[in-house]
Design an enzyme around this catalytic site. Structure first.
Site, PDB file in Angstrom:
ATOM      1  N   HIS A   1      56.956 -57.093   2.787  1.00 15.24           N
ATOM      2  CA  HIS A   1      57.285 -55.389   2.791  1.00 15.24           C
ATOM      3  C   HIS A   1      57.199 -55.018   4.374  1.00 15.24           C
ATOM      4  O   HIS A   1      58.222 -54.475   5.171  1.00 15.24           O
ATOM      5  CB  HIS A   1      56.256 -55.248   2.078  1.00 15.24           C
ATOM      6  CG  HIS A   1      56.472 -53.378   1.537  1.00 15.24           C
ATOM      7  ND1 HIS A   1      57.137 -52.771   0.733  1.00 15.24           N
ATOM      8  CD2 HIS A   1      56.469 -52.279   3.367  1.00 15.24           C
ATOM      9  CE1 HIS A   1      56.713 -51.269   1.231  1.00 15.24           C
ATOM     10  NE2 HIS A   1      57.063 -51.308   2.576  1.00 15.24           N
ATOM     11  N   GLU A   2      56.248 -55.150   5.592  1.00 13.65           N
ATOM     12  CA  GLU A   2      56.718 -54.699   7.209  1.00 13.65           C
ATOM     13  C   GLU A   2      57.187 -55.694   7.161  1.00 13.65           C
ATOM     14  O   GLU A   2      57.884 -54.772   8.070  1.00 13.65           O
ATOM     15  CB  GLU A   2      55.301 -54.931   7.074  1.00 13.65           C
ATOM     16  CG  GLU A   2      54.201 -54.295   5.954  1.00 13.65           C
ATOM     17  CD  GLU A   2      54.263 -52.891   6.548  1.00 13.65           C
ATOM     18  OE1 GLU A   2      54.899 -52.088   7.119  1.00 13.65           O
ATOM     19  OE2 GLU A   2      53.575 -52.462   4.962  1.00 13.65           O
TER      20      GLU A   2
ATOM     21  N   HIS B   1      60.880 -53.419   7.016  1.00  7.04           N
ATOM     22  CA  HIS B   1      60.742 -52.349   7.621  1.00  7.04           C
ATOM     23  C   HIS B   1      61.324 -52.801   9.736  1.00  7.04           C
ATOM     24  O   HIS B   1      61.905 -52.463   9.632  1.00  7.04           O
ATOM     25  CB  HIS B   1      59.431 -51.669   8.052  1.00  7.04           C
ATOM     26  CG  HIS B   1      59.054 -50.860   7.571  1.00  7.04           C
ATOM     27  ND1 HIS B   1      59.805 -50.167   6.237  1.00  7.04           N
ATOM     28  CD2 HIS B   1      58.159 -50.943   6.289  1.00  7.04           C
ATOM     29  CE1 HIS B   1      58.982 -49.270   5.610  1.00  7.04           C
ATOM     30  NE2 HIS B   1      57.986 -49.978   4.714  1.00  7.04           N
TER      31      HIS B   1
END
Length: 157
Positions: free
Chosen positions: A67-68, A71
């Protein structure tokens, strides 16, 4: 697991799922409380909450890292890196990353007791119910411009 192993894991996941290198730092941040991880726009580093690894294991940690990294890679490419952006949602699906992490057990809402403030206009007796305090020296009645006075403060469960 320590920060060195985490760094290796993030670099490996970045290559395997994104086919791109992770060139910055990833580390455990003990101050994180309610989130699994955080991508920092200013320096491109990634913070991870170690509690998620301790409580839910490596599978949850990998999901948070993916998820990170979504980003991270989208931000560096100048594409939509925010949760609401189409590019971000597409990349999450492509790499099978979770949109949200599993909530930590024991985490509840901070305010379970609701506070209600009741103000009364001295001129026309209009009642106002508010959740937040009103600055009575600055604000007046909307009906007649009279002075507001705090009548009582109620607390409900």
């Amino acid at each position: 697991m320590d920060n060195n192993k985490l760094q290796e894991m993030v670099e490996e996941i970045s290559i395997r799922f994104f086919q791109k290198s992770f060139l910055h730092q990833a580390f455990f941040n003990p101050r994180l409380r309610s989130t699994g991880g955080r991508y920092l726009l200013a320096n491109h580093n990634i913070d991870i909450n170690k509690k998620y690894f301790e409580l839910f294991g490596e599978k949850e940690l990998i999901g948070i890292i993916k998820h990170e990294l979504c980003h991270y890679h989208l931000h560096l490419e100048g594409r939509g890196y925010r949760h609401r952006d189409h590019d971000f949602k597409q990349l999450l699906k492509k790499v099978e990353a979770p949109r949200f992490c599993t909530p930590l057990p024991g985490r509840t809402k901070r305010r379970t007791v609701k506070k209600v403030l009741i103000y009364n206009c001295q001129e026309c007796s209009q009642l106002y119910k508010r959740k937040r305090a009103v600055n009575t020296s600055k604000y007046v009645c909307g009906k007649c411009k009279g002075k507001l006075v705090l009548v009582k403060e109620l607390t409900e469960k």
